[in-house]
Design a protein around this motif. Structure first.
Motif, PDB file in Angstrom:
ATOM      1  N   LEU A  91      29.508 -37.592  -4.932  1.00 61.66           N
ATOM      2  CA  LEU A  91      29.996 -36.649  -3.819  1.00 61.66           C
ATOM      3  C   LEU A  91      29.969 -37.624  -2.415  1.00 61.66           C
ATOM      4  CD1 LEU A  91      26.950 -34.144  -4.321  1.00 61.66           C
ATOM      5  CD2 LEU A  91      29.360 -33.957  -5.257  1.00 61.66           C
ATOM      6  N   ARG A  92      31.423 -37.726  -2.242  1.00 65.65           N
ATOM      7  CA  ARG A  92      31.459 -38.801  -1.192  1.00 65.65           C
ATOM      8  C   ARG A  92      31.502 -37.842   0.206  1.00 65.65           C
ATOM      9  NH1 ARG A  92      36.400 -39.952  -1.023  1.00 65.65           N
ATOM     10  NH2 ARG A  92      37.050 -38.606  -2.883  1.00 65.65           N
ATOM     11  N   ARG A  93      30.902 -38.286   1.238  1.00 71.86           N
ATOM     12  CA  ARG A  93      31.227 -37.490   2.666  1.00 71.86           C
ATOM     13  C   ARG A  93      32.498 -37.932   3.179  1.00 71.86           C
ATOM     14  NH1 ARG A  93      26.817 -34.713   3.802  1.00 71.86           N
ATOM     15  NH2 ARG A  93      24.612 -35.444   3.273  1.00 71.86           N
ATOM     16  N   PRO A  94      32.982 -37.043   3.843  1.00 71.19           N
ATOM     17  CA  PRO A  94      34.198 -37.155   4.621  1.00 71.19           C
ATOM     18  C   PRO A  94      33.752 -38.132   5.812  1.00 71.19           C
ATOM     19  CG  PRO A  94      33.827 -34.847   4.290  1.00 71.19           C
ATOM     20  CD  PRO A  94      32.734 -35.760   3.575  1.00 71.19           C
ATOM     21  N   LYS A  95      34.707 -38.910   6.419  1.00 72.05           N
ATOM     22  CA  LYS A  95      34.548 -39.798   7.471  1.00 72.05           C
ATOM     23  C   LYS A  95      34.224 -38.978   8.843  1.00 72.05           C
ATOM     24  CE  LYS A  95      37.063 -43.660   5.882  1.00 72.05           C
ATOM     25  NZ  LYS A  95      38.237 -44.578   6.089  1.00 72.05           N
ATOM     26  N   THR A  96      34.979 -37.590   8.951  1.00 72.94           N
ATOM     27  CA  THR A  96      34.799 -36.617  10.026  1.00 72.94           C
ATOM     28  C   THR A  96      33.253 -35.905   9.415  1.00 72.94           C
ATOM     29  OG1 THR A  96      37.081 -36.474  10.013  1.00 72.94           O
ATOM     30  CG2 THR A  96      35.936 -34.670  11.181  1.00 72.94           C
ATOM     31  N   GLY A  97      32.677 -35.634  10.749  1.00 75.84           N
ATOM     32  CA  GLY A  97      31.485 -34.906  10.871  1.00 75.84           C
ATOM     33  C   GLY A  97      31.748 -33.451  10.362  1.00 75.84           C
ATOM     34  N   PRO A  98      30.406 -32.835   9.825  1.00 73.39           N
ATOM     35  CA  PRO A  98      30.490 -31.581   9.089  1.00 73.39           C
ATOM     36  C   PRO A  98      31.138 -30.523  10.024  1.00 73.39           C
ATOM     37  CG  PRO A  98      28.294 -32.413   9.487  1.00 73.39           C
ATOM     38  CD  PRO A  98      29.082 -33.398   9.632  1.00 73.39           C
ATOM     39  N   ILE A  99      30.579 -30.588  11.342  1.00 72.73           N
ATOM     40  CA  ILE A  99      30.864 -29.444  12.169  1.00 72.73           C
ATOM     41  C   ILE A  99      32.422 -29.753  12.866  1.00 72.73           C
ATOM     42  CG2 ILE A  99      30.350 -28.191  14.468  1.00 72.73           C
ATOM     43  CD1 ILE A  99      27.274 -29.229  13.862  1.00 72.73           C
ATOM     44  N   GLU A 100      32.676 -30.842  12.959  1.00 73.19           N
ATOM     45  CA  GLU A 100      33.969 -31.348  13.287  1.00 73.19           C
ATOM     46  C   GLU A 100      34.875 -30.811  12.571  1.00 73.19           C
ATOM     47  OE1 GLU A 100      36.497 -35.121  15.615  1.00 73.19           O
ATOM     48  OE2 GLU A 100      34.465 -35.369  14.846  1.00 73.19           O
ATOM     49  N   LEU A 101      34.912 -31.236  11.250  1.00 72.10           N
ATOM     50  CA  LEU A 101      35.603 -30.908  10.044  1.00 72.10           C
ATOM     51  C   LEU A 101      35.689 -29.426   9.964  1.00 72.10           C
ATOM     52  CD1 LEU A 101      37.363 -32.289   7.686  1.00 72.10           C
ATOM     53  CD2 LEU A 101      35.380 -31.877   6.416  1.00 72.10           C
ATOM     54  N   LYS A 102      34.830 -28.696  10.083  1.00 70.34           N
ATOM     55  CA  LYS A 102      34.675 -27.130   9.858  1.00 70.34           C
ATOM     56  C   LYS A 102      35.801 -26.643  10.915  1.00 70.34           C
ATOM     57  CE  LYS A 102      33.044 -23.054   8.485  1.00 70.34           C
ATOM     58  NZ  LYS A 102      33.815 -22.354   9.393  1.00 70.34           N
ATOM     59  N   ASN A 103      35.594 -27.217  12.036  1.00 66.94           N
ATOM     60  CA  ASN A 103      36.275 -26.650  13.263  1.00 66.94           C
ATOM     61  C   ASN A 103      37.790 -27.020  13.136  1.00 66.94           C
ATOM     62  OD1 ASN A 103      33.981 -25.504  14.434  1.00 66.94           O
ATOM     63  ND2 ASN A 103      33.830 -27.233  15.950  1.00 66.94           N
ATOM     64  N   ALA A 104      38.002 -28.024  12.652  1.00 63.44           N
ATOM     65  CA  ALA A 104      39.274 -28.564  12.829  1.00 63.44           C
ATOM     66  C   ALA A 104      40.272 -28.080  11.307  1.00 63.44           C
ATOM     67  CB  ALA A 104      39.488 -30.092  12.288  1.00 63.44           C
ATOM     68  N   THR A 105      39.428 -27.894  10.235  1.00 63.35           N
ATOM     69  CA  THR A 105      40.276 -27.519   9.004  1.00 63.35           C
ATOM     70  C   THR A 105      39.629 -26.181   8.442  1.00 63.35           C
ATOM     71  OG1 THR A 105      38.748 -28.774   7.571  1.00 63.35           O
ATOM     72  CG2 THR A 105      40.555 -29.931   8.425  1.00 63.35           C
ATOM     73  N   GLY A 106      38.659 -25.674   8.886  1.00 65.24           N
ATOM     74  CA  GLY A 106      37.816 -24.698   8.230  1.00 65.24           C
ATOM     75  C   GLY A 106      37.064 -24.800   6.941  1.00 65.24           C
ATOM     76  N   LYS A 107      37.011 -26.280   6.573  1.00 64.60           N
ATOM     77  CA  LYS A 107      36.361 -26.580   5.588  1.00 64.60           C
ATOM     78  C   LYS A 107      34.987 -26.530   5.570  1.00 64.60           C
ATOM     79  CE  LYS A 107      36.209 -30.151   1.761  1.00 64.60           C
ATOM     80  NZ  LYS A 107      36.746 -31.301   1.377  1.00 64.60           N
ATOM     81  N   THR A 108      34.245 -25.440   4.909  1.00 68.22           N
ATOM     82  CA  THR A 108      32.686 -25.521   5.125  1.00 68.22           C
ATOM     83  C   THR A 108      31.931 -26.360   4.407  1.00 68.22           C
ATOM     84  OG1 THR A 108      33.174 -22.822   5.237  1.00 68.22           O
ATOM     85  CG2 THR A 108      30.902 -23.615   4.876  1.00 68.22           C
ATOM     86  N   PRO A 109      30.939 -26.964   4.976  1.00 74.46           N
ATOM     87  CA  PRO A 109      30.031 -27.798   4.410  1.00 74.46           C
ATOM     88  C   PRO A 109      29.291 -27.151   3.195  1.00 74.46           C
ATOM     89  CG  PRO A 109      29.256 -27.601   6.379  1.00 74.46           C
ATOM     90  CD  PRO A 109      30.723 -26.782   6.482  1.00 74.46           C
ATOM     91  N   PHE A 168      23.500 -36.587  13.970  1.00 71.02           N
ATOM     92  CA  PHE A 168      22.108 -36.129  13.912  1.00 71.02           C
ATOM     93  C   PHE A 168      21.905 -35.558  12.378  1.00 71.02           C
ATOM     94  CE2 PHE A 168      19.011 -32.588  13.784  1.00 71.02           C
ATOM     95  CZ  PHE A 168      17.812 -33.412  14.036  1.00 71.02           C
ATOM     96  N   LEU A 169      22.982 -34.604  12.058  1.00 72.87           N
ATOM     97  CA  LEU A 169      22.739 -33.768  10.831  1.00 72.87           C
ATOM     98  C   LEU A 169      23.045 -34.826   9.652  1.00 72.87           C
ATOM     99  CD1 LEU A 169      25.105 -30.627  11.608  1.00 72.87           C
ATOM    100  CD2 LEU A 169      22.733 -30.687  11.310  1.00 72.87           C
ATOM    101  N   ILE A 170      24.067 -35.627   9.888  1.00 70.66           N
ATOM    102  CA  ILE A 170      24.070 -36.515   8.635  1.00 70.66           C
ATOM    103  C   ILE A 170      23.031 -37.571   8.554  1.00 70.66           C
ATOM    104  CG2 ILE A 170      25.652 -38.549   7.720  1.00 70.66           C
ATOM    105  CD1 ILE A 170      28.022 -37.132   8.990  1.00 70.66           C
ATOM    106  N   LEU A 171      22.193 -37.977   9.419  1.00 71.54           N
ATOM    107  CA  LEU A 171      21.181 -38.712   9.456  1.00 71.54           C
ATOM    108  C   LEU A 171      20.036 -37.794   8.757  1.00 71.54           C
ATOM    109  CD1 LEU A 171      19.975 -41.732  10.322  1.00 71.54           C
ATOM    110  CD2 LEU A 171      19.013 -40.386  12.445  1.00 71.54           C
ATOM    111  N   MET A 172      19.822 -36.733   9.127  1.00 66.41           N
ATOM    112  CA  MET A 172      18.803 -35.920   8.512  1.00 66.41           C
ATOM    113  C   MET A 172      18.863 -35.746   7.024  1.00 66.41           C
ATOM    114  SD  MET A 172      16.541 -35.858  10.736  1.00 66.41           S
ATOM    115  CE  MET A 172      15.443 -34.855   9.997  1.00 66.41           C
ATOM    116  N   CYS A 173      20.207 -35.447   6.830  1.00 69.38           N
ATOM    117  CA  CYS A 173      20.754 -35.122   5.466  1.00 69.38           C
ATOM    118  C   CYS A 173      20.493 -36.223   4.284  1.00 69.38           C
ATOM    119  CB  CYS A 173      22.224 -34.738   5.212  1.00 69.38           C
ATOM    120  SG  CYS A 173      22.489 -33.212   6.023  1.00 69.38           S
ATOM    121  N   ASN A 174      20.896 -37.559   4.826  1.00 74.79           N
ATOM    122  CA  ASN A 174      20.470 -38.759   4.291  1.00 74.79           C
ATOM    123  C   ASN A 174      19.078 -38.879   4.034  1.00 74.79           C
ATOM    124  OD1 ASN A 174      23.295 -39.349   3.851  1.00 74.79           O
ATOM    125  ND2 ASN A 174      23.235 -40.790   5.785  1.00 74.79           N
TER     126      ASN A 174
END
Length: 401
Positions: free
Chosen positions: A257-275, A240-246
């Protein structure tokens, strides 16, 4: 009872020893005080929240609305803006400390802290003293020291090379061509500030990155995401977030600015990388005021060579490469942290370690996580004290009988 008394081998602290007088350390101290527990905060600098006071640029604002950034039991003043500035936040921290009567011991550089298995206590050594306690709280956070990566040839560059911890304003770089290395929130914000001062920023985007609007429908994007997560699966919320962002920002891939294949929240939880929460930099990229570059291959005396074969001249370099933890340099014998000084957990939820060791500010959940960790730590120490007193009273009753 006094906060500390002389021990034969050091200064005995009745409550917990907290290392770090930033928001994390202050939050734990306040929560302990609410439970009637004393503590001693050791701070290497001469002020509260030294990262905010000494190592942040002038135009910094909180990336999230104030209601997501409040520390326990004390909110922001009602007249503060929705997104408090650096100066608002420092004022809030100072008021927080005064409200709870928190008085850190400044200019105490913790050189070593280790658990003494013979005595069952933590021994914390500063440059001029030894402190002893049942509990140790690591509150130095993930952003204790500037992180400067190794970049080929950077020592040969003739112009100034500045880390964002030293950057204050783009006024220092007026009309200059500036290479900004690092595409996080800091890199975006510094690039935007440089534009305001007629500099020409070139932003290095080496990896894929999520860029989200700061707000959607007049509400915080973060707040919307947190609300949706109460009702829907994480990956559905990410979609939903990516759809709204686009829809709101457009396809960021077209801007480099290429988007990761992993979603923003999932990526944050897994790696700590903040969108990245866009505060206006994206419009400057679209207009060409901020030029997006691929990874740096080599720095030359007057510029840089890039991975795609381009070579350009620059007057200055700003390293927006973030910070790192300093825990491995002083905390000894703990299995709670990695060699990089981060928590050994996949979701950042661990706040309690072994033998009375606690951490706050390492959850990768910002100030919201700090507040949660502080409450948990104080509750746990209070429970231990209650059990100790109950046991002591029980033993006394048995002795009388």
């Amino acid at each position: 009872m006094s906060c500390f008394k002389e021990d034969t081998k050091g200064v005995w602290v009745d409550g917990a020893i907290i290392v770090g007088a930033g928001p994390s350390g202050l939050a734990v101290s306040a929560c302990l005080k609410k439970n009637g527990i004393t503590c001693l905060i050791l701070e290497r600098n001469d002020c509260l929240a030294s990262l905010w006071q000494n190592r942040t640029y002038d135009f910094l604002k909180l990336h999230l609305p104030q209601n997501f950034c409040e520390l326990p039991f004390f909110g922001f003043p009602k007249n503060f803006p929705k997104y408090p500035t650096k100066h608002h936040f420092i004022s809030y921290i100072e008021s927080y400390s005064q409200h709870f009567g928190i008085q850190p011991k400044f200019k105490q550089v913790v050189e070593r802290a280790e658990f003494d298995s013979l005595s069952g206590f933590w021994r914390v050594y500063s440059q001029d003293c030894e402190y002893v306690s049942r509990w140790l709280v690591v509150a130095t956070g993930e952003n204790a020291e500037p992180f400067v990566p190794e970049i080929v040839g950077i020592e040969s560059f003739d112009g100034p090379v500045v880390h964002t911890s030293e950057y204050k304003s783009g006024a220092e770089f007026k009309n200059q061509r500036v290479l900004v290395v690092g595409c996080g929130n800091s890199g975006m914000e510094v690039s935007m500030d440089l534009c305001k001062h007629n500099a020409i920023p070139h932003l290095v985007v080496r990896n894929s990155v999520h860029v989200l609007p700061r707000e959607m429908f007049g509400c915080s994007t973060f707040g919307i995401a947190m609300t949706l997560l109460k009702w829907f699966p994480l990956r559905l919320v990410d979609k939903f977030l990516i759809l709204m962002c686009n829809s709101i920002l457009g396809k960021t891939e077209k801007l480099g600015l290429r988007r990761p294949k992993t979603g923003p929240i999932e990526l944050k939880n897994a790696t700590g990388k903040t969108p990245i929460l866009d505060g206006g930099a994206l419009s400057h990229i679209k207009s060409g005021n901020i030029k997006v570059m691929v990874g740096v291959k080599e720095i030359t005396s007057n510029g840089a060579k890039f991975m795609d074969g381009q070579e350009r001249e620059f007057d200055a370099i700003v390293l927006a490469t973030g910070y790192k933890s300093n825990v491995p340099f002083w905390l000894k014998g703990s299995e709670l942290f990695t060699q990089d000084g981060l928590q050994k957990t996949s979701n950042g939820s661990v706040w309690k370690g072994e033998e009375g060791l606690y951490t706050v500010g390492f959850s990768k959940r910002g100030l919201l996580g700090t507040a949660s960790d502080a409450l948990n730590i104080a509750r746990d120490i209070a429970d231990q004290l209650k059990k100790f007193k109950d046991c002591k009273n029980s033993c006394s009753s048995v002795a009388i009988l």
